[in-house]
Each structure stands twice: as C-alpha cells, then as structure tokens.
Design a protein around this motif. Structure first.
Motif, mmCIF file in Angstrom:
data_model
loop_
_atom_site.group_PDB
_atom_site.id
_atom_site.type_symbol
_atom_site.label_atom_id
_atom_site.label_comp_id
_atom_site.label_asym_id
_atom_site.label_seq_id
_atom_site.Cartn_x
_atom_site.Cartn_y
_atom_site.Cartn_z
ATOM 1 N N CYS A 9 -37.799 -114.335 66.287
ATOM 2 C CA CYS A 9 -37.100 -113.204 65.822
ATOM 3 C C CYS A 9 -36.975 -112.927 64.147
ATOM 4 N N LEU A 10 -36.818 -113.992 63.627
ATOM 5 C CA LEU A 10 -36.953 -114.055 62.161
ATOM 6 C C LEU A 10 -38.330 -113.674 61.690
ATOM 7 N N PHE A 11 -39.319 -114.558 62.132
ATOM 8 C CA PHE A 11 -40.678 -114.387 61.719
ATOM 9 C C PHE A 11 -41.355 -112.857 62.341
ATOM 10 N N GLY A 17 -41.379 -106.550 58.257
ATOM 11 C CA GLY A 17 -41.122 -105.999 57.043
ATOM 12 C C GLY A 17 -42.343 -105.859 56.144
ATOM 13 N N LEU A 18 -43.202 -106.869 56.141
ATOM 14 C CA LEU A 18 -44.299 -106.820 55.353
ATOM 15 C C LEU A 18 -45.167 -105.406 55.850
ATOM 16 N N VAL A 55 -38.896 -106.775 53.672
ATOM 17 C CA VAL A 55 -38.592 -108.177 54.443
ATOM 18 C C VAL A 55 -37.417 -108.465 54.866
ATOM 19 N N LEU A 56 -36.375 -108.447 53.756
ATOM 20 C CA LEU A 56 -34.936 -108.752 53.943
ATOM 21 C C LEU A 56 -34.214 -108.027 55.180
ATOM 22 N N LEU A 57 -34.679 -106.843 55.112
ATOM 23 C CA LEU A 57 -33.955 -105.705 55.861
ATOM 24 C C LEU A 57 -34.390 -106.285 57.445
#
Length: 77
Positions: A9-11, A17-18, A55-57
């Motif tokens: 999920c993070l990736f 985000g990118l 990316v952070l969001l």
C-alpha cells in the motif's frame, strides 16, 4: 504480520503521488516538459514542493488504507 500489505500500500501510494505530482506540474507549469529554456529557480522549487507533497500525502494515505484493511481482517478472526 501484515508487512507485505503495508509495503504494498505504501508503494502504491508513492507511485500514485509521483503520477499525480507529474500531472499537476504538466497541467499548471508552463514549459514544464521543455525545461531548460528560461528555467527559473522559483519554478524548480515549486515543482519540488508539488512532488514532495503528493508523495507524502499519497504514501500516508496508502498506510492508512493498509491499517484499515488490517483492522477489518483482524475483526473477522
């Protein structure tokens, strides 16, 4: 042990985000695809803020989604 779910999920969130950051830059910054002609420091700073924020969001949203999925799986057991 839901580490694979968390990382997945993070990736996914980071990739989203990118992608969203790129789309925002392409649609809002004139000459983004042909940088080098009149490249200004302010434009570069704006672009880095857009990419970093996206990316952070989306990475954070990916981790929140992983947490919610973990809760649902744990409650079913």
């Amino acid at each position: 042990s839901f580490s694979a779910l968390k990382f997945g999920c993070l990736f996914i969130g980071l990739g989203m985000g990118l992608l969203i950051g790129y789309l925002i830059c392409v649609t809002t910054i004139d000459g983004y695809t042909v940088m080098g002609h009149g490249d200004i420091w302010k434009q570069r700073e704006t672009i880095s803020v857009i990419y970093g924020a996206c990316v952070l969001l989306f990475g954070g949203l990916g981790l929140i989604i992983a947490f919610i999925i973990e809760l649902k799986i744990s409650n079913k057991k």
